[in-house]
Design an enzyme around this catalytic site. Sequence first.
Site, PDB file in Angstrom:
ATOM      1  N   HIS B  70       0.829  -1.205   0.000  1.00 29.90           N
ATOM      2  CA  HIS B  70       0.000   0.000   0.000  1.00 29.90           C
ATOM      3  C   HIS B  70       0.865   1.258   0.000  1.00 29.90           C
ATOM      4  O   HIS B  70       1.961   1.279   0.562  1.00 29.90           O
ATOM      5  CB  HIS B  70      -1.000  -0.004   1.153  1.00 29.90           C
ATOM      6  N   ASP B  72      -0.303   4.339   1.037  1.00 31.12           N
ATOM      7  CA  ASP B  72      -0.710   5.363   2.014  1.00 31.12           C
ATOM      8  C   ASP B  72      -0.029   5.149   3.364  1.00 31.12           C
ATOM      9  O   ASP B  72       0.560   4.088   3.636  1.00 31.12           O
ATOM     10  CB  ASP B  72      -2.234   5.378   2.178  1.00 31.12           C
ATOM     11  N   ASP B 100       6.203   1.409   7.451  1.00 29.85           N
ATOM     12  CA  ASP B 100       4.856   0.935   7.067  1.00 29.85           C
ATOM     13  C   ASP B 100       4.317   1.807   5.939  1.00 29.85           C
ATOM     14  O   ASP B 100       3.660   2.792   6.191  1.00 29.85           O
ATOM     15  CB  ASP B 100       3.960   0.974   8.304  1.00 29.85           C
ATOM     16  N   GLU B 130      -5.090   1.810   2.753  1.00 33.08           N
ATOM     17  CA  GLU B 130      -5.024   0.603   3.583  1.00 33.08           C
ATOM     18  C   GLU B 130      -5.217   0.940   5.058  1.00 33.08           C
ATOM     19  O   GLU B 130      -5.700   0.112   5.835  1.00 33.08           O
ATOM     20  CB  GLU B 130      -3.666  -0.092   3.388  1.00 33.08           C
ATOM     21  N   GLU B 131      -4.821   2.173   5.438  1.00 33.58           N
ATOM     22  CA  GLU B 131      -4.784   2.529   6.870  1.00 33.58           C
ATOM     23  C   GLU B 131      -6.124   3.033   7.400  1.00 33.58           C
ATOM     24  O   GLU B 131      -6.199   3.466   8.545  1.00 33.58           O
ATOM     25  CB  GLU B 131      -3.711   3.611   7.113  1.00 33.58           C
ATOM     26  N   GLU B 159       3.796  -5.924   3.811  1.00 30.66           N
ATOM     27  CA  GLU B 159       3.728  -5.275   5.129  1.00 30.66           C
ATOM     28  C   GLU B 159       4.966  -5.623   5.953  1.00 30.66           C
ATOM     29  O   GLU B 159       5.514  -6.721   5.834  1.00 30.66           O
ATOM     30  CB  GLU B 159       2.484  -5.771   5.884  1.00 30.66           C
ATOM     31  N   HIS B 334       3.302   2.993  12.592  1.00 33.09           N
ATOM     32  CA  HIS B 334       2.415   4.027  13.144  1.00 33.09           C
ATOM     33  C   HIS B 334       3.073   4.854  14.245  1.00 33.09           C
ATOM     34  O   HIS B 334       2.478   5.802  14.731  1.00 33.09           O
ATOM     35  CB  HIS B 334       1.102   3.455  13.678  1.00 33.09           C
TER      36      HIS B 334
END
Lengths: 357, 357
Positions: B70, B72, B100, B130-131, B159, B334
Amino acid sequence: MPALDLEGDLVTLLRALVDLESVSGNERDIAEAVQESLSSYDHLDVQRDGDLVMARTDLGRDDRIVIAGHLDTVPVADNLPSWTTGEGDELLIWGRGSCDMKGGVAVQLAAAARLQEPNRDITWIFYDNEEVAEEHNGLARVARNHPDWLTGSFAVLGEPSNAGIEGGCQGTLRVSVTIAGVAAHSARAWMGNNAIHDAASLLNRLATYEPRKVLVDGLTYREGLNAIKISGGIAGNVIPDRCTVEINYRFAPDKSADQAIAYLRDDVLAGFDLEVLDAVAGARPGLDQPAAAAFVAAVGAEPSAKFGWTDVARFAAAGIPAVNYGPGDPSLAHTREEWVSMTQIREMTEVLRGFLA
Amino acid sequence: MPALDLEGDLVTLLRALVDLESVSGNERDIAEAVQESLSSYDHLDVQRDGDLVMARTDLGRDDRIVIAGHLDTVPVADNLPSWTTGEGDELLIWGRGSCDMKGGVAVQLAAAARLQEPNRDITWIFYDNEEVAEEHNGLARVARNHPDWLTGSFAVLGEPSNAGIEGGCQGTLRVSVTIAGVAAHSARAWMGNNAIHDAASLLNRLATYEPRKVLVDGLTYREGLNAIKISGGIAGNVIPDRCTVEINYRFAPDKSADQAIAYLRDDVLAGFDLEVLDAVAGARPGLDQPAAAAFVAAVGAEPSAKFGWTDVARFAAAGIPAVNYGPGDPSLAHTREEWVSMTQIREMTEVLRGFLA
């Protein structure tokens, strides 16, 4: 603003009081009407503190009693002006404040005017801000400003009690218990420690606790220990690291607030970390006092224990045993459909006459 | 907007991707840069759906695999533009998205450019959102709009997994249980029934439950059953008539979502009234597939089970076994301090070459 007619028809007086809207904080008009109407009687010394009106006889009697009622109500809910239903023994007066507690106030005002030679000196108190936070309470304020207005051997608080005596009141306290855990992603729960799961031991303790029943001055008080709030958890994928339970303890008046806190901390909830949120002691019924015994005889029915906390505890704090006694069904208090029956209004009128004439 | 240089220095490419801020919903710039840079390669058929870019070879190989990542990130937290620390084997690239999962995206883009004659046909997917909530997820959208883009015998989702294979993923579901009581004034608790106290039996059930450990296709999944939220109570003087507990169940991919719900309803939480809030199945690791076995051999380390739910389940739903495999420590995802090491970036580069060249 015409003065109230204290010696006329009781229904008219009560409806005039109900129609004087007096939501807590807005008692000025009703306090002025009460002050003005009482001031026309020579047997009464009338004084004012904020929107509290005090009127007392000073006949040099051996005994002095205090009879108090609050003038304020909870907010109006489309239930003013007053109305009535039924007639004769079936007459009910409806409207905000009719039950809690202008019914009692009407009887007290009429008795203050009529009992010009009572067998005991009487201090009548009509006060403001009973329905709101402690800091605004008129009775609490006058205890600070004019402690001499709150002297006597016995007090009657005219809160609705279905014209039965409810003696003293229980104390109440709230504590908060926070169970600590360790946060983790809920997909790896074993890395954390679930605080909500751990709260089970506290809830088990509360659920299995058998509340005490305590005999104080002849009345049986029934205690209660209850979680009244619980919260924990922040997100659907996080093991909660915190669960907070708020607990309310209603305790019989054989304990001080400090004793009640110690009882939870050292006994019932030992092992948990308590934070005390607030605590107020109750009041013993004091029915062994002569004036109290005379009042019980005038009512002519068995007193019962008062479970909820009321302002009688403020009299107890001032050293005066006190009871709750007034017309009106307490379960109607604060409801939109509150009413009071003329039967109980007349009953209280007779009781005061029997006690004091 | 200059196209990205996919065959130049990997650190430069990765930092360019990180510096293209692409918080979920704002992937336009990065998607255009990715599309433009891939479009210059004749061996790739490049297509676009929203801010998802698909690039695939069509060499008529017997086998096709899907490799996805992903574009984003979660919101920036004073961690852009990128920076580096250390050198050589110690070189770390810092900044939002570095771990990430732009580290994996950089390796995938470089491999897409360089692997012009792969031994298997490859569908590269670079997707948006995705988030954030399921409804925005680019991979879910393309499964609806272009199911033919999601065909293959095996899929790798890049991931962060510390460059180890995490096979499949566990399913997850949430249920809500509301315990009903009877409200009463807390001074007369015996007139009511305390819902918070009654919740103890549910919490006891959860606290004593032993989560299953389940072997699926050679990997051991460790389940979890947890209260993740609790609430009850409305006021300090009211016995609560309601206590609501939200429960998260992470379940091994041997169960469908419906089977997992039935397991709670009929077994673990039998007797309680469950409301299902959401439920998604996991994904079996599928490591018995030939392409998967070849990938495991290329990585050269034991796969482990993936406990958290990831988009590999979307491949599983499309009938494609899938694994998580990418550079970066998942526990840094994150966080403000996320970083990825060049050692793992190079390791993944070698693995893809070994698997596909």
